[in-house]
Design an enzyme around this catalytic site. Structure first.
Site, short mmCIF file in Angstrom:
data_model
loop_
_atom_site.label_atom_id
_atom_site.label_comp_id
_atom_site.label_asym_id
_atom_site.label_seq_id
_atom_site.Cartn_x
_atom_site.Cartn_y
_atom_site.Cartn_z
N ASP A 181 29.21 -1.54 -32.89
CA ASP A 181 29.60 -0.23 -32.38
C ASP A 181 30.55 0.47 -33.35
O ASP A 181 30.77 0.02 -34.48
CB ASP A 181 30.22 -0.41 -30.99
CG ASP A 181 29.88 0.71 -30.03
OD1 ASP A 181 29.59 1.83 -30.49
OD2 ASP A 181 29.89 0.47 -28.80
N GLU A 214 26.53 3.71 -34.59
CA GLU A 214 27.59 4.69 -34.89
C GLU A 214 27.22 6.07 -34.34
O GLU A 214 27.81 7.06 -34.76
CB GLU A 214 27.92 4.69 -36.38
CG GLU A 214 26.79 4.96 -37.32
CD GLU A 214 26.48 6.44 -37.46
OE1 GLU A 214 27.14 7.15 -38.20
OE2 GLU A 214 25.52 6.88 -36.80
N TRP A 215 26.25 6.11 -33.39
CA TRP A 215 25.95 7.29 -32.57
C TRP A 215 25.34 8.45 -33.35
O TRP A 215 25.36 9.59 -32.89
CB TRP A 215 27.19 7.76 -31.80
CG TRP A 215 28.06 6.66 -31.31
CD1 TRP A 215 27.67 5.50 -30.72
CD2 TRP A 215 29.48 6.59 -31.39
NE1 TRP A 215 28.74 4.71 -30.42
CE2 TRP A 215 29.87 5.36 -30.82
CE3 TRP A 215 30.46 7.45 -31.88
CZ2 TRP A 215 31.21 4.98 -30.73
CZ3 TRP A 215 31.78 7.06 -31.79
CH2 TRP A 215 32.15 5.84 -31.21
N ASP A 236 25.78 7.68 -26.29
CA ASP A 236 25.28 6.83 -25.21
C ASP A 236 24.40 7.61 -24.24
O ASP A 236 24.70 8.75 -23.87
CB ASP A 236 26.44 6.24 -24.43
CG ASP A 236 27.08 5.05 -25.13
OD1 ASP A 236 27.96 4.44 -24.53
OD2 ASP A 236 26.69 4.76 -26.27
#
Length: 678
Positions: A181, A214-215, A236
């Site tokens: 994450d 890392e989105w 998310d």
């Protein structure tokens, strides 16, 4: 209060803020650092990992979406999921990874700097759990963060500065998959952080799939193909249609970066968690598969119903995701929410998704040549949810339910005559009816094949208590190629039926020239409505036709708050509180029935104060598919803006909030004092 997206998505800024508040400082040890990779030439792709891992998108389970850090996330759950993979046949379908997410560890490392499993959740330790998973012929995954702490509020130990030690522990435990994450990352360059862990994993000598989470903040699809096997492209997901749709739209344009060993990851599946309809869950599963996305189950399978297992266990849809060619589907068209996405398959066929973004049924069509197949006399078309074959002359079309997806596979087939002709069935438009008042509706059946269909018949059935009477012919002895059977019906919902959208079933039967009897059911829908009251009334006192929201449910007379219903506060814009209105989170759309009885709409709009100085949004009013009013992009620094629109004669009004162009982040938006004059 935690603002959506949740704390685990706050990224660099949140990590720095927490460190400053605690008075801590961080410096990466020189031994842990590695130089960032050289920049790529413009338009070039980095080389693939080349280690033979994740040659098709990973399939398995991750607990986060269903449990977060609640006590039910424990050893018994993980073992139970492994057992279900075997007993329910999911292992045979292709699901293999059983992965832990955040909260498996104690908040502190031991005296030697090692990670320690929470003895309450995992009394026998992580290796024992991994051994159990392996004993079932499955693989085991674990989670940590490329920062000093993980993303949960407690902040468990992260991997930054401990990469080689943690990787060694993971390998010793038998870990096969690492989700890494992005929280509390101290502003260290993302490429550097993730490359260091890649090198640490390789140094163990154990094959471990590396999931970069890392989105999408640093566009990992442009640089991470030789760093990780998959990379998150978005923040998310949450168990709502608005979130699923927004994430899907961000991931679809990245098709060029997917290939064996490297996958775009739009986050885990929500199928079975209860926040969406079965139609919406089938859409997520269909679209994730055609996007060649990892299929990580996010629901607690110990509590899942048979419909959930039916969706997750659809081998034909899974085969689209797992196709060895490794292509991600490309968007062919997307006009007015009618999406066509096509994926080239290893055997030369095409998987084609007809996806309906809108809140009402729509006809969606394409052709075999448009999706990349060569011209042919006929094509075999297989419906991957109905599990039926038919022959088409080249048209691929369906009336697709709201938020639904028809997923087919198409071949240029010299034996097309051996399949019955494809019949396209559906309603000509969405319809509305008042309870107890008959509504006239029509359905169509069109022959898309080259051969005639014989003994064609249609039947429409509604929910229990509904009356459905055909008012025109329901049978055609012969339906030639390209011809349509149109039937009108008088449909009456019982008096007292509450306003909502209800499903009906159109059953079509026919006999092919070869004598094969074919029966197919097509869902259609009707909205039971109530006319708005005369005079000026608050919208929040009425029932909407449909509502989608980027995070959590739309709230009446309160802000959107968090993901649960009723968890918001008073509607507040620029310090002013409002007692009436709607609280939403962009992207959002709420539709109401007007029935041509209203004249005008009015509201005060803006970003709710509960998000502080964050968030942007733009507000739009649509009447019968036409935009009649809009704001520019608004921020929390602005007071409430007055927004009004003329809606005379409109059948419906749709209130839309977009995210302002900066993504779905803290966009808590209010339609305060929203009223209709009818």
């Amino acid at each position: 209060m935690r603002s959506s997206p949740p704390f685990r998505n706050r990224g660099v800024a949140a990590g720095l803020a927490c460190v400053l508040l605690s008075g801590l400082a961080y410096a990466a040890p020189a031994s842990a650092a590695s130089p960032p990779p050289a920049p790529l030439a413009r338009g070039a792709q980095a080389p693939a990992m080349g280690d033979g891992l994740a040659l098709t998108p990973p399939m398995g389970f991750n607990n986060w979406n269903s449990t977060h850090c609640r006590p039910e996330f424990n050893e018994a759950m993980v073992k139970g999921i492994a057992d279900i993979f075997v007993s329910k046949g999911l292992k045979e379908v292709g699901y293999e990874y059983v992965n832990l997410d955040d909260c498996w560890a104690l908040p502190q490392r031991d005296a030697d700097g090692k990670l320690v499993a929470d003895p309450v959740r995992f009394p026998n330790g992580i290796k024992a759990v991994a051994d159990y998973v392996h004993s079932k012929g499955l693989k085991f995954g674990i989670y940590t963060s490329a920062g000093t702490k993980t993303c949960d509020r407690i902040g468990f130990p992260g991997g930054l500065g401990h990469e080689y030690s943690d990787a060694r522990q993971f390998a010793d435990w038998g870990v096969d998959y690492l989700k890494y994450d992005n929280c509390f990352n101290q502003g260290v360059d993302a490429k550097k952080r993730y490359t260091t862990m890649r090198d640490a994993l390789r140094a163990t000598g154990r094959p471990i799939v590396f999931s970069i989470c890392e989105w999408g903040e640093n566009k990992p699809w442009e640089w991470a193909s030789d760093v990780g096997h998959l990379w998150r492209t978005t923040g998310d997901i949450n168990d709502s249609w608005g979130s699923t749709l927004a994430i899907m739209k961000k991931n679809l344009p990245l098709h060029a970066y997917a290939k064996p060993g490297n996958w775009n990851d739009p986050d885990m599946l929500e199928v079975g968690n209860g926040g969406m309809t079965d139609t919406e869950y089938r859409t997520q599963f269909s679209m994730w598969s055609i996007m060649a996305a990892p299929l990580l189950i996010g629901s607690d399978l110990r509590k899942a119903d048979e419909k959930t297992f039916e969706i997750l266990g659809n081998r034909e849809v899974v085969a689209v995701d797992q196709d060895p060619l490794g292509r991600q589907g490309e968007v062919i068209s997307s006009e007015a929410g009618r999406w066509v996405v096509a994926k080239e398959m290893a055997d030369g066929s095409r998987a084609v998704a007809l996806f309906n973004e809108s809140d009402r049924p729509q006809r969606i069509a394409t052709t075999a040549t448009d999706v990349g197949l060569p011209q042919a006399r006929g094509y075999r078309m297989r419906d991957l949810w109905q599990h039926t074959d038919a022959a088409t002359a080249g048209t691929v079309a369906a009336t697709v339910p709201a938020h639904g997806t028809v997923l087919v596979r198409l071949w240029a087939d010299r034996d097309w005559k051996s399949y019955p002709p494809a019949l396209e069935a559906g309603q000509t438009d969405a319809w509305f009816t008042e309870a107890g008042v008959p509504a006239e509706v029509s359905t169509t059946v069109t022959n898309l094949g080259r051969q005639k269909a014989e003994s064609v018949s249609v039947d429409l059935t509604g929910p229990a208590g509904w009356t459905v009477v055909a008012t025109s012919r329901t049978v055609s002895e012969v339906l030639p190629a390209g011809r349509t059977l149109r039937t009108t019906w008088r449909v009456t919902a019982p008096a007292g039926t509450r306003p909502d959208v209800y499903g009906l079933t159109l059953t079509v039967a026919h006999r092919s020239p070869g004598g094969v009897r074919v029966v197919r059911e097509q869902p259609v829908s009707a909205g039971v409505v109530v006319l708005p009251p005369p005079g000026v009334s608050f919208l929040s006192d009425s029932s909407w036709l449909s509502a989608t929201n980027g995070w959590g449910p739309v709230e009446k007379d309160f802000s959107v708050g968090e993901a649960a219903s009723g968890d918001g506060g008073p509607l507040t814009i620029g310090g002013t509180r409002y007692t009436k209105g709607l609280g939403v989170h962009a992207p959002s759309a709420v539709e109401y029935y007007l029935g041509g009885e209203c004249f005008s709409f009015s509201a005060k709009v803006g970003l709710d104060d509960e998000t502080g100085a964050r968030g942007t949004a733009a507000f739009e009013v649509w009447a019968d598919g036409r935009r009649v009013a809009a704001t520019g992009v608004l921020t929390n620094a602005l007071p409430a803006q007055h927004l009004s629109a003329v809606v005379a004669g409109a059948e419906t009004i749709r209130l839309v909030v977009t995210d302002g162009g900066d993504g779905m982040s803290y966009d808590h938006a209010d339609w305060a004092d929203a009223t209709l004059d009818c």
